[in-house]
Structure formats: structure tokens, C-alpha cells
Design an enzyme around this catalytic site. Sequence first.
Site, PDB file in Angstrom:
ATOM      1  N   CYS A 155     -14.750 -12.211 -41.160  1.00  0.00           N
ATOM      2  CA  CYS A 155     -15.466 -11.524 -40.078  1.00  0.00           C
ATOM      3  C   CYS A 155     -14.426 -10.817 -39.211  1.00  0.00           C
ATOM      4  O   CYS A 155     -13.514 -11.462 -38.706  1.00  0.00           O
ATOM      5  CB  CYS A 155     -16.236 -12.499 -39.206  1.00  0.00           C
ATOM      6  SG  CYS A 155     -16.786 -13.998 -40.030  1.00  0.00           S
ATOM      7  N   GLU A 217     -21.688  -7.231 -30.937  1.00  0.00           N
ATOM      8  CA  GLU A 217     -21.288  -6.488 -32.126  1.00  0.00           C
ATOM      9  C   GLU A 217     -22.477  -5.844 -32.824  1.00  0.00           C
ATOM     10  O   GLU A 217     -23.586  -6.388 -32.837  1.00  0.00           O
ATOM     11  CB  GLU A 217     -20.599  -7.423 -33.132  1.00  0.00           C
ATOM     12  CG  GLU A 217     -19.320  -8.034 -32.632  1.00  0.00           C
ATOM     13  CD  GLU A 217     -18.618  -8.873 -33.682  1.00  0.00           C
ATOM     14  OE1 GLU A 217     -17.377  -8.914 -33.656  1.00  0.00           O
ATOM     15  OE2 GLU A 217     -19.313  -9.499 -34.522  1.00  0.00           O
TER      16      GLU A 217
END
Length: 301
Positions: A155, A217
Amino acid sequence: MSFTATSGLLNTATRATLSSLFFPKSHLLRLFSSSYSTFASRRPLSLAKPFPSLLPARSSPSLRISTMADAPDAGMDAVQRRLMFEDECILVDENDRVVGHDTKYNCHLMEKIEAENLLHRAFSVFLFNSKNELLLQQRSATKVTFPLVWTNTCCSHPLYRESELIDEECLGVRNAAQRKLLDELGIPAEDVPVDQFIPLGRMLYKAPSDGKWGEHELDYLLFTVRDVSVHPNPDEVADIKYVNQEELKELLRKADAGEEGLKLSPWFRLVVDNFLFKWWDHVEKRTIKEAADMKTIHRLT
């Protein structure tokens, strides 16, 4: 008279020329001292350390504040600190249009996220081996956000650079994924060609980490099926494991029950709860592209 005067002038000129060619030792020392003082005053202080007495005391508060060593959170792990200040994330609006860039540090400060609604582009890689097992990682203890939590394979963020800003076919995000798989897990680029990352969807979420830090995000979800060589970077990864569907469900049960102090990252849990198992079925059938939906931005909480 004129000859004498001329001789005098010639003698003076000759002496000046000779003086310029053959300096007395005392003249050379004076010249060196003067030149060095001028040179040293124009150089960074560290270069003038051999002769500190030649330099005036100086103070530059603004310069000190701008350096990483004197900035807030100076006790942060050196590797993570460098990434926080050097990496420039891509700022986007809620429709994934690029609106600017900012440091990773600012993009993860909750006060900035809340006050300025900073939203940055991210990606989450889900890498399966040929046995259809998903590679998970436990984030290192030195990570600024969500240390020691278990999460999907990798990630991270595409950076504000030409190769990672390419929107066509999500190429910028896929380039970033290849880069970070090497950085975090030591997976060589040839093991994960960019054209083997399959973008399945995008999700927008916000998640605080510890009150000070958090995430906001727009996350690209990338799937790939590859047998790879893995050599985790301890600055990024504390542990790794491959799991099948049943093993992941047991991991989820332990996390929900608070057993063994096991925690999952919020973005991974969102993917698990909303998409993962139905997409995993496509992985096993090798029909993963049928699950792709890159037009929708899923707004999840």
C-alpha cells in the site's frame, strides 16, 4: 632630464611588474588570508571549519527551521522521516482530477486533512501466487501511520513525477506499484511487469491513525497473479505471509476478537468487507478482468 625621468618611469614599471610576478612571502600570506576570508564568507559554514577564527559568527534561523533535522517530529525514524519530507504525493479532488502536490508529511497530518481537505492518490496491490494465495504484509514498527498492522501486499502512493502521473490505462499508478514492491518487499521489477497489474476499482476513504496522523486517499485497487521472489525490507515490513480464503477469514476473526493484538489496516478491511472475496473467486477462475470497474469511485467509510 627626459631620459632620466623616462628611466625612472621604466624602473618603476619594471619594479611593479617584478613585484606582481615575485611576491614577497609576507605579501603572499596577506593575499592568501584576504582571499580565504572572502571565499569562506561565501561558502557554507561547514566548509570553513578548519579556520573558524576567520569567519564571523552567523545565525540563520529560517534556514535551520527548513531543515529536516530541526523540523517537528525530529525523533521520527530516519528512513520514514526522509520519505515523509522528500516524497511528494499527488493531490486530487473527489473525482480523481489532479489539483496539485504536497509532501507525504502534510498529506498525513489529520489537522491538514481536516482543515484543507487534502486528498491524495494511492494504490493497494493484492498479489496472489499460482496457488491463489494472497500475500499479506505486517507494516514495520517504525511506520508513521498504522505501524504493525496487517494489510494487503503493498500500500503506497504514486509520486508527483512524470512516470507516475500518467492517467492512460492507470500507467502512472502501475509504475508506482512496481517501484514500491521492490522498495518494500524486494520483489524484482521483472517479476511484476506493469502490464500484469489489473486495476479493478477505486475507493475514497478517510481513516485516522493515532489522532495526529491519518489517511485520506483515493485508492486504486490493483490485482495480479504472479509467483515472485520476496525479500522484505525491514524498514518497511515486519513480517509477511501467504493466506488462502479460509486462513484470511480466521485472521479477520482474531482481529475482530482482539486476539494476539492482531490489527488490520482500515483500507484493507474496507476492501475485504466490500470486494475481496468476490474478486478472489475471479482470481481462482482466472476471470479477474471481468470484475473491473474503473468508472466508479466507491466512497466508503
